[in-house]
Scaffold this active site. Sequence first.
Site, PDB file in Angstrom:
ATOM      1  N   HIS A   1      18.488 -36.403  -7.987  1.00 28.24           N
ATOM      2  CA  HIS A   1      17.783 -36.768  -6.762  1.00 28.24           C
ATOM      3  C   HIS A   1      16.300 -36.391  -6.814  1.00 28.24           C
ATOM      4  O   HIS A   1      15.680 -36.174  -5.780  1.00 28.24           O
ATOM      5  CB  HIS A   1      18.463 -36.110  -5.552  1.00 28.24           C
ATOM      6  CG  HIS A   1      19.857 -36.598  -5.324  1.00 28.24           C
ATOM      7  ND1 HIS A   1      20.142 -37.720  -4.576  1.00 28.24           N
ATOM      8  CD2 HIS A   1      21.051 -36.127  -5.778  1.00 28.24           C
ATOM      9  CE1 HIS A   1      21.453 -37.914  -4.557  1.00 28.24           C
ATOM     10  NE2 HIS A   1      22.030 -36.965  -5.277  1.00 28.24           N
TER      11      HIS A   1
ATOM     12  N   ARG B   1       3.522   0.168  -5.027  1.00 31.46           N
ATOM     13  CA  ARG B   1       3.287  -0.384  -3.699  1.00 31.46           C
ATOM     14  C   ARG B   1       1.975  -1.162  -3.616  1.00 31.46           C
ATOM     15  O   ARG B   1       1.693  -1.802  -2.600  1.00 31.46           O
ATOM     16  CB  ARG B   1       3.280   0.738  -2.664  1.00 31.46           C
ATOM     17  CG  ARG B   1       4.587   1.502  -2.570  1.00 31.46           C
ATOM     18  CD  ARG B   1       4.532   2.549  -1.472  1.00 31.46           C
ATOM     19  NE  ARG B   1       4.426   1.933  -0.169  1.00 31.46           N
ATOM     20  CZ  ARG B   1       5.458   1.568   0.601  1.00 31.46           C
ATOM     21  NH1 ARG B   1       6.687   1.764   0.164  1.00 31.46           N
ATOM     22  NH2 ARG B   1       5.267   1.007   1.770  1.00 31.46           N
TER      23      ARG B   1
ATOM     24  N   LYS C   1       5.975  -3.639  -4.453  1.00 27.73           N
ATOM     25  CA  LYS C   1       7.419  -3.430  -4.387  1.00 27.73           C
ATOM     26  C   LYS C   1       7.964  -3.624  -2.977  1.00 27.73           C
ATOM     27  O   LYS C   1       9.029  -4.203  -2.791  1.00 27.73           O
ATOM     28  CB  LYS C   1       7.739  -2.016  -4.885  1.00 27.73           C
ATOM     29  CG  LYS C   1       9.226  -1.681  -4.916  1.00 27.73           C
ATOM     30  CD  LYS C   1       9.950  -2.493  -5.971  1.00 27.73           C
ATOM     31  CE  LYS C   1      11.404  -2.099  -6.118  1.00 27.73           C
ATOM     32  NZ  LYS C   1      12.124  -3.008  -7.026  1.00 27.73           N
TER      33      LYS C   1
ATOM     34  N   ASN D   1      -1.684   2.003   5.807  1.00 26.30           N
ATOM     35  CA  ASN D   1      -0.812   0.967   5.255  1.00 26.30           C
ATOM     36  C   ASN D   1      -0.394   0.067   6.410  1.00 26.30           C
ATOM     37  O   ASN D   1       0.128   0.547   7.414  1.00 26.30           O
ATOM     38  CB  ASN D   1       0.421   1.595   4.604  1.00 26.30           C
ATOM     39  CG  ASN D   1       1.502   0.576   4.304  1.00 26.30           C
ATOM     40  OD1 ASN D   1       1.211  -0.554   3.922  1.00 26.30           O
ATOM     41  ND2 ASN D   1       2.755   0.962   4.479  1.00 26.30           N
ATOM     42  N   GLY D   2      -0.620  -1.237   6.264  1.00 24.66           N
ATOM     43  CA  GLY D   2      -0.256  -2.168   7.329  1.00 24.66           C
ATOM     44  C   GLY D   2      -1.451  -3.015   7.733  1.00 24.66           C
ATOM     45  O   GLY D   2      -2.419  -3.149   6.987  1.00 24.66           O
TER      46      GLY D   2
ATOM     47  N   TRP E   1      -2.827  -2.575  -1.828  1.00 26.99           N
ATOM     48  CA  TRP E   1      -2.535  -3.998  -1.992  1.00 26.99           C
ATOM     49  C   TRP E   1      -3.386  -4.697  -0.938  1.00 26.99           C
ATOM     50  O   TRP E   1      -3.168  -4.527   0.249  1.00 26.99           O
ATOM     51  CB  TRP E   1      -1.052  -4.275  -1.774  1.00 26.99           C
ATOM     52  CG  TRP E   1      -0.651  -5.676  -2.128  1.00 26.99           C
ATOM     53  CD1 TRP E   1      -0.229  -6.134  -3.339  1.00 26.99           C
ATOM     54  CD2 TRP E   1      -0.619  -6.818  -1.241  1.00 26.99           C
ATOM     55  NE1 TRP E   1       0.059  -7.479  -3.280  1.00 26.99           N
ATOM     56  CE2 TRP E   1      -0.170  -7.921  -2.004  1.00 26.99           C
ATOM     57  CE3 TRP E   1      -0.928  -7.009   0.103  1.00 26.99           C
ATOM     58  CZ2 TRP E   1      -0.024  -9.192  -1.456  1.00 26.99           C
ATOM     59  CZ3 TRP E   1      -0.786  -8.270   0.650  1.00 26.99           C
ATOM     60  CH2 TRP E   1      -0.333  -9.347  -0.131  1.00 26.99           C
TER      61      TRP E   1
ATOM     62  N   LYS F   1      12.623 -14.210 -10.949  1.00 25.40           N
ATOM     63  CA  LYS F   1      12.275 -13.164 -11.915  1.00 25.40           C
ATOM     64  C   LYS F   1      11.238 -13.670 -12.915  1.00 25.40           C
ATOM     65  O   LYS F   1      10.286 -12.958 -13.252  1.00 25.40           O
ATOM     66  CB  LYS F   1      13.516 -12.693 -12.670  1.00 25.40           C
ATOM     67  CG  LYS F   1      14.368 -11.728 -11.930  1.00 25.40           C
ATOM     68  CD  LYS F   1      13.682 -10.366 -11.803  1.00 25.40           C
ATOM     69  CE  LYS F   1      14.241  -9.617 -10.623  1.00 25.40           C
ATOM     70  NZ  LYS F   1      13.878 -10.147  -9.318  1.00 25.40           N
TER      71      LYS F   1
ATOM     72  N   CYS G   1       0.818  -1.210   0.000  1.00 20.37           N
ATOM     73  CA  CYS G   1       0.000   0.000   0.000  1.00 20.37           C
ATOM     74  C   CYS G   1       0.858   1.269   0.000  1.00 20.37           C
ATOM     75  O   CYS G   1       1.953   1.304   0.549  1.00 20.37           O
ATOM     76  CB  CYS G   1      -0.959   0.048   1.176  1.00 20.37           C
ATOM     77  SG  CYS G   1      -2.136  -1.308   1.237  1.00 20.37           S
TER      78      CYS G   1
ATOM     79  N   GLU H   1       7.863 -13.961 -11.148  1.00 17.41           N
ATOM     80  CA  GLU H   1       7.304 -12.638 -10.860  1.00 17.41           C
ATOM     81  C   GLU H   1       6.663 -12.013 -12.102  1.00 17.41           C
ATOM     82  O   GLU H   1       5.578 -11.440 -12.026  1.00 17.41           O
ATOM     83  CB  GLU H   1       8.411 -11.693 -10.372  1.00 17.41           C
ATOM     84  CG  GLU H   1       8.873 -11.934  -8.949  1.00 17.41           C
ATOM     85  CD  GLU H   1       9.986 -10.987  -8.571  1.00 17.41           C
ATOM     86  OE1 GLU H   1       9.926 -10.424  -7.464  1.00 17.41           O
ATOM     87  OE2 GLU H   1      10.923 -10.792  -9.369  1.00 17.41           O
TER      88      GLU H   1
ATOM     89  N   GLU I   1      17.579 -16.625  -8.422  1.00 19.08           N
ATOM     90  CA  GLU I   1      17.102 -15.294  -8.800  1.00 19.08           C
ATOM     91  C   GLU I   1      16.463 -15.317 -10.189  1.00 19.08           C
ATOM     92  O   GLU I   1      15.444 -14.658 -10.433  1.00 19.08           O
ATOM     93  CB  GLU I   1      18.261 -14.290  -8.744  1.00 19.08           C
ATOM     94  CG  GLU I   1      17.909 -12.887  -9.177  1.00 19.08           C
ATOM     95  CD  GLU I   1      16.855 -12.209  -8.315  1.00 19.08           C
ATOM     96  OE1 GLU I   1      16.351 -11.147  -8.741  1.00 19.08           O
ATOM     97  OE2 GLU I   1      16.518 -12.729  -7.224  1.00 19.08           O
TER      98      GLU I   1
END
Length: 613
Positions: A509, A27, A608, A105-106, A79, A490, A2, A493, A486
């Site tokens: 394995h 955000r 983000k 926010n939170g 968000w 990516k 947010c 995402e 990474e």
Amino acid sequence: MCGIVGAVGTGDIAGAVFEGLRRLEYRGYDSAGLAIVDDAGIIEVAKAAHARTSLAELKDSVDAFDGRGARVGVGHTRWATHGAPVLVNAHPHLDCTHRVAVVHNGIVENFRSLREELLERGHRLVSDTDTEVIAHLLEEQLVDEAPDVALASVFARLVGHMAIAVALADHPGLVLAIRRTSPLMGARSVDAEFVASDVPGVLHRATEFFEVPEDEVVAIGPEAAGLSRARRLEELVRPQISWTSQDVELGGYASFYEMELAAGAEALSQTVASLVDVDGSAIMDALDVDPFELKRIRKVVVVGAGTSYHAGLVGRFAIEHYARVPVEVDVASEYRYRDPIVDDGTLVIAVSQSGESLDTIVAVREAMAAGARAIAITNVVGSQLARVADGVLYTRAGPEVSVAATKTHLAQLAALELLALWLGELRGVLFPEEAIERRRALGEVAQAVGSVLEQTEALGATFRELASSQRFFFIGRNVALPVAMEGALKLKELSYLPAEAYAAGELKHGPIAMLDREAVVVALVPADRLRPKALANLEEVKARGATLVAVVAGEDARVTELSDVVVEVPATPPLLFPFVGVVPLQVFAGTIARERGLDLDRPRNLAKTVTVE
């Protein structure tokens, strides 16, 4: 998550708040909303809840506010945590009288019990959010208390980490704000004062910036002077912010992701330049930790989340190699729940692009409470993590808007490498001349990264051929494994495709059972002592018919013979391979997502900065 903005001033306040939301959209973009207090003392609200098009829809309503004489505005880009991303749950939220507007926010962890209390007392709550209880609690407190005292009283009842901004119809020259752990900053221009979740939200207007302390009411606007419990901006610490509004503009690129990817070499170079003197010695002035304490540390713990966690995994190899001290790397959200062994011989290194990742901040606080010393690595000056830790190394990547990190990852790798060299020198493992030589080598790797970035267009043309594939696997050994991790992150995402990373030695394995002609395997092949083993893994992949993409350091005829696609990157010392190895994977993920028609800057369900647990 947010983004919140509050503003008090002259001119187009609604437009200023809206522009702040546009710049904070990374955000969260499930919904967006804005409230003003007009010249008649009436709160007017506009909301939209159409995911990525919410702000475009909101713009029409904001334009209609022009001429209302508003000097106060608060806004929110969401968000979703509590309640579906629908219009009724979009912020701002109002009280029963429509005289209080709240953005938040939170998470209010005890909102259910507070909601029940409010319903029993006759309040009408219309949303499923935790935020709405704040507006109604304020409604009650404002009957007998001044605005700043009322907000402090309500905040004391809220459990959780959060930041709040409030506009009041009866105070058309005032916005109140308060926070606990979640990010919030103050700012000022020649004609307005602001609060916002992050610097980009006010860069278009502000010339001065201020750190909002925890658990204290901050008031902006002309009415702030008459409040006894609130702090004004001029009383707060002023961090040095070097970013400009041009830093968060696209500059001719189709997306922030592509622009920031292209800036990777510069971000790396600037970070190295800020931490290495002209004579090659380390610049560690910002580390407020006694070198004697660092000499006697017995263990290093690196904590981070997502891309920052992967940077920490790379850092482990450098720290253990150069400083010869054991290193643990933990996902920040798991660290404090495993009852870790921490004492005054522990050094915690916390890695966070924003410096506001809640899990990382909480992990650091708990480790410090147990006696550990803490060093933060972050890209944001004055961020919460930077203030909590004993010392900080700032990366110099500039603002990063795209949700998926690119340039800041390279800068994090550089900061960790330089910290490892300094610890090695401090502990007597490295001679000063050795450390200087390695720092200079790190400075030169920026040129190697630049040479890889010059291949972006050609790489994209090659990778487009794989855009219809549905299953991806990334493999690497040793320091290349975090690079593989990474790369897989990516791709997930940005493209929403299944992508898994494995240690190449683990193929036999279990994971090799998933390989067939429909699978794509991306293999990382550094120029190190494990190359023969990496070649054996490539042979195994090829034998199962999977499409093989190899990112290889330097020329290798056998890798070329085995692979369907070969990406050659400059040969570097093994510990520096992640710098050149990760860039083609960033290009790969962006290319696949773009070919599939997806938004590179605003991937679904992501934000983000993660400021909730």
